[in-house]
Design a protein around this motif. Structure first.
Motif, PDB file in Angstrom:
ATOM      1  N   GLN A  23       0.836  -1.200   0.000  1.00 39.72           N
ATOM      2  CA  GLN A  23       0.000   0.000   0.000  1.00 39.72           C
ATOM      3  C   GLN A  23       0.870   1.249   0.000  1.00 39.72           C
ATOM      4  OE1 GLN A  23      -3.500   0.038   2.473  1.00 39.72           O
ATOM      5  NE2 GLN A  23      -3.325   2.234   2.798  1.00 39.72           N
ATOM      6  N   ASN A  25       0.549   5.576  -0.154  1.00 37.68           N
ATOM      7  CA  ASN A  25      -0.368   6.700   0.028  1.00 37.68           C
ATOM      8  C   ASN A  25       0.183   7.878  -0.759  1.00 37.68           C
ATOM      9  OD1 ASN A  25      -2.030   8.752   0.835  1.00 37.68           O
ATOM     10  ND2 ASN A  25      -1.780   8.399   3.018  1.00 37.68           N
ATOM     11  N   LYS A  30      -5.211   6.030  -1.845  1.00 33.98           N
ATOM     12  CA  LYS A  30      -4.573   4.739  -1.632  1.00 33.98           C
ATOM     13  C   LYS A  30      -4.215   4.128  -2.987  1.00 33.98           C
ATOM     14  CE  LYS A  30      -6.842   0.915  -0.311  1.00 33.98           C
ATOM     15  NZ  LYS A  30      -7.557  -0.040   0.541  1.00 33.98           N
ATOM     16  N   THR A  31      -2.992   3.657  -3.085  1.00 35.97           N
ATOM     17  CA  THR A  31      -2.515   2.969  -4.274  1.00 35.97           C
ATOM     18  C   THR A  31      -1.957   1.634  -3.836  1.00 35.97           C
ATOM     19  OG1 THR A  31      -1.973   5.071  -5.331  1.00 35.97           O
ATOM     20  CG2 THR A  31      -0.917   3.109  -6.218  1.00 35.97           C
ATOM     21  N   LEU A  32      -2.390   0.560  -4.493  1.00 39.28           N
ATOM     22  CA  LEU A  32      -1.871  -0.767  -4.176  1.00 39.28           C
ATOM     23  C   LEU A  32      -0.930  -1.203  -5.285  1.00 39.28           C
ATOM     24  CD1 LEU A  32      -5.189  -2.418  -2.952  1.00 39.28           C
ATOM     25  CD2 LEU A  32      -3.266  -1.668  -1.549  1.00 39.28           C
TER      26      LEU A  32
END
Length: 155
Positions: A23, A25, A30-32
């Motif tokens: 994860q 930020n 939120k970016t996975l």
């Protein structure tokens, strides 16, 4: 004994369970990091962007990467070249290098966008960008330097 080219470039399987991935930020979104370029010999990487309502990605151009995006959830207003369109879940688009593109979440819940990046090393841009945000609000100079490094231009 000499190792063949096939053995050197052997691709190992990668399985990413739902909701997982490193994860990151980035500016409150939120970016996975689903599949890292380091796991694909740099061929591609996959990111999932979770974007709050009203937020998005500013219009920009990549010099080296193509992107294949697939909207999983939410509603986006997408700009691709000189076109604006609404995207709903199930829409897939190829975003070729050199074509301006960006999006805004126009829905009332977070959107989820799966982004396959080819070649994959551009995933490191997001890792470095998240590190800048983790240290505090990055300066315009820091963002510009990172953009130059990865040959992305914001319009």
């Amino acid at each position: 004994m000499q190792t063949s080219t096939v053995e050197k470039s052997h691709q190992e399987p990668v399985v990413v369970p739902p909701g997982s991935g490193e994860q990151l930020n980035i500016a409150g979104s939120k970016t996975l990091h689903k599949i890292k370029s380091s796991a694909t010999n740099g061929v591609f990487s996959v990111m999932e962007f979770v974007t709050p309502p009203g937020k998005g990605v500013a219009l920009h151009v990549h010099e080296r990467e193509d992107e294949l995006v697939y909207l999983l959830e939410g509603e986006l207003e997408v700009t691709l070249g000189d076109q604006k369109m609404k995207a709903v879940p199930g829409v897939m688009a190829l975003l070729p290098r050199g074509i301006p593109h960006g999006f805004t979440n126009i829905g009332n819940k977070p959107s989820r966008l799966l982004d396959t990046i080819l070649p994959g090393q551009f995933d490191n841009y997001f890792v470095e960008l998240a590190a800048l945000y983790a240290a505090g609000e990055p300066s315009e100079e820091q963002i510009d330097a990172l953009s130059r490094k990865y040959r992305i231009r914001y319009l």
